[in-house]
Design a protein around this motif. Structure first.
Motif, mmCIF file in Angstrom:
data_model
loop_
_atom_site.group_PDB
_atom_site.id
_atom_site.type_symbol
_atom_site.label_atom_id
_atom_site.label_comp_id
_atom_site.label_asym_id
_atom_site.label_seq_id
_atom_site.Cartn_x
_atom_site.Cartn_y
_atom_site.Cartn_z
ATOM 1 N N GLN A 189 0.668 -0.819 0.046
ATOM 2 C CA GLN A 189 0.000 -0.119 -0.059
ATOM 3 C C GLN A 189 0.752 1.041 0.437
ATOM 4 O OE1 GLN A 189 -2.215 -0.911 3.462
ATOM 5 N NE2 GLN A 189 -4.295 -0.397 2.525
ATOM 6 N N LEU A 190 1.804 1.263 1.036
ATOM 7 C CA LEU A 190 2.955 2.465 1.224
ATOM 8 C C LEU A 190 3.323 2.446 -0.226
ATOM 9 C CD1 LEU A 190 3.641 2.238 4.609
ATOM 10 C CD2 LEU A 190 2.419 3.704 4.036
ATOM 11 N N LEU A 191 4.026 1.514 -0.854
ATOM 12 C CA LEU A 191 4.801 1.788 -2.647
ATOM 13 C C LEU A 191 3.447 1.951 -2.896
ATOM 14 C CD1 LEU A 191 7.556 0.884 -3.628
ATOM 15 C CD2 LEU A 191 6.971 -1.484 -3.730
ATOM 16 N N ALA A 192 2.917 1.976 -3.806
ATOM 17 C CA ALA A 192 1.578 2.177 -4.760
ATOM 18 C C ALA A 192 1.734 4.314 -4.213
ATOM 19 C CB ALA A 192 0.093 1.827 -4.702
ATOM 20 N N TYR A 193 1.003 3.993 -3.287
ATOM 21 C CA TYR A 193 1.072 5.822 -2.844
ATOM 22 C C TYR A 193 2.103 5.908 -2.709
ATOM 23 C CZ TYR A 193 -0.417 9.779 0.134
ATOM 24 O OH TYR A 193 -1.419 10.575 0.308
ATOM 25 N N TRP A 194 3.286 5.848 -2.334
ATOM 26 C CA TRP A 194 4.623 6.641 -2.924
ATOM 27 C C TRP A 194 4.599 6.242 -4.588
ATOM 28 C CZ3 TRP A 194 4.673 6.704 2.315
ATOM 29 C CH2 TRP A 194 5.922 7.815 3.060
ATOM 30 N N ARG A 195 4.403 5.409 -5.096
ATOM 31 C CA ARG A 195 4.801 5.512 -6.755
ATOM 32 C C ARG A 195 3.316 6.526 -7.887
ATOM 33 N NH1 ARG A 195 5.779 -1.123 -7.500
ATOM 34 N NH2 ARG A 195 8.172 -0.505 -7.468
ATOM 35 N N ALA A 196 2.362 7.040 -6.693
ATOM 36 C CA ALA A 196 1.056 7.284 -7.786
ATOM 37 C C ALA A 196 1.777 8.718 -7.257
ATOM 38 C CB ALA A 196 -0.086 6.960 -6.619
ATOM 39 N N HIS A 197 2.464 9.414 -5.940
ATOM 40 C CA HIS A 197 2.343 10.277 -5.460
ATOM 41 C C HIS A 197 3.860 10.544 -6.446
ATOM 42 C CE1 HIS A 197 -0.574 10.176 -3.072
ATOM 43 N NE2 HIS A 197 -0.201 11.250 -3.325
ATOM 44 N N GLU A 198 5.350 10.099 -6.929
ATOM 45 C CA GLU A 198 6.265 10.055 -7.697
ATOM 46 C C GLU A 198 7.175 10.028 -6.560
ATOM 47 O OE1 GLU A 198 6.101 12.363 -10.972
ATOM 48 O OE2 GLU A 198 4.763 10.572 -12.123
ATOM 49 N N TRP A 199 7.358 10.100 -5.280
ATOM 50 C CA TRP A 199 8.251 10.318 -4.815
ATOM 51 C C TRP A 199 9.146 9.165 -4.349
ATOM 52 C CZ3 TRP A 199 3.967 11.048 -0.242
ATOM 53 C CH2 TRP A 199 3.206 11.898 -0.378
ATOM 54 N N PRO A 200 10.191 9.538 -3.632
ATOM 55 C CA PRO A 200 11.016 8.804 -4.110
ATOM 56 C C PRO A 200 11.064 7.311 -2.797
ATOM 57 C CG PRO A 200 11.740 10.503 -2.595
ATOM 58 C CD PRO A 200 10.488 10.829 -3.246
ATOM 59 N N ARG A 201 11.641 6.244 -3.831
ATOM 60 C CA ARG A 201 11.090 5.106 -3.269
ATOM 61 C C ARG A 201 12.703 4.615 -3.682
ATOM 62 N NH1 ARG A 201 9.020 7.063 -6.904
ATOM 63 N NH2 ARG A 201 9.000 5.223 -8.620
ATOM 64 N N VAL A 202 13.086 3.676 -1.871
ATOM 65 C CA VAL A 202 14.612 3.303 -1.620
ATOM 66 C C VAL A 202 14.822 1.850 -1.902
ATOM 67 C CG1 VAL A 202 16.868 3.337 -1.665
ATOM 68 C CG2 VAL A 202 15.879 5.505 -2.242
#
Length: 187
Positions: free
Chosen positions: A37-50
């Motif tokens: 859920q968190l990963l999808a949210y970050w991807r949808a907002h184009e926030w940085p994922r590491v």
């Protein structure tokens, strides 16, 4: 116009097949779903994922290069544009280039999820705090396994996890639930 603080980076720690496949009692059976859920949210907002990957130096480890256990869990695997930092110790900052990557992008806030709560999650959160990052650890998006304490007393996975979160809370990180984090993010 003042410079806006970049969005926090989502650090996904050791979400590999080898850890998922361990046959030991664990807590938070829904952790991977919450991480998704968190990963999808970050991807949808184009926030940085590491993505942080443990790579063992021991050839017989499930986390050794080339072993299926070293591969990311499919549902949580990085996309081509998402950086991956390899580590061979508990702390994702140690010898990895992660700190520099974050500083170059002006990222000062981190949201940490993954496994194991008292191991790589706790070590990484402590280091991040000591390096000056604002840290949030999502307790229900982390998990660990049952183990014995220093005196040999068996401890449930929930007890081990709860102590790790207590070790981090207030001094090194804000510890919160997925729903609280997403509620804050939407506000």
């Amino acid at each position: 116009m003042p410079q806006l603080d970049p969005a926090p980076a989502l650090l996904l720690i050791d979400l590999q097949q080898g850890i998922r496949d361990l046959d030991r009692p664990r807590n938070n059976p829904q952790a991977e779903q919450r991480i998704g859920q968190l990963l999808a949210y970050w991807r949808a907002h184009e926030w940085p994922r590491v993505h942080i990957r443990h790579v063992s130096r021991q050839a017989d480890s499930v986390f050794a290069p080339g072993q299926p256990g070293a591969l990311f869990q499919e549902a949580l695997a990085p996309m081509a544009e998402e950086p991956v930092f390899d580590k061979n110790v508990t702390d994702a900052f140690c010898h990895s280039g992660l700190e520099r990557w974050l500083h170059v992008r002006g990222i000062r806030r981190l949201v940490i999820v993954g496994v194991a709560s008292e191991n790589s999650v706790e070590a990484t959160a402590r280091s991040a705090s000591c390096l000056g990052f604002a840290v949030q650890v999502v307790a229900d998006a982390c998990y660990t396994f049952a183990k014995s304490d220093y005196c040999g007393r068996p401890r449930s996975a929930e007890e081990v996890h709860d102590m790790a979160m207590a070790n981090l809370r207030d001094e090194y990180a804000e510890v919160l639930a997925t729903s609280a984090l997403l509620g804050c993010a939407r506000a």
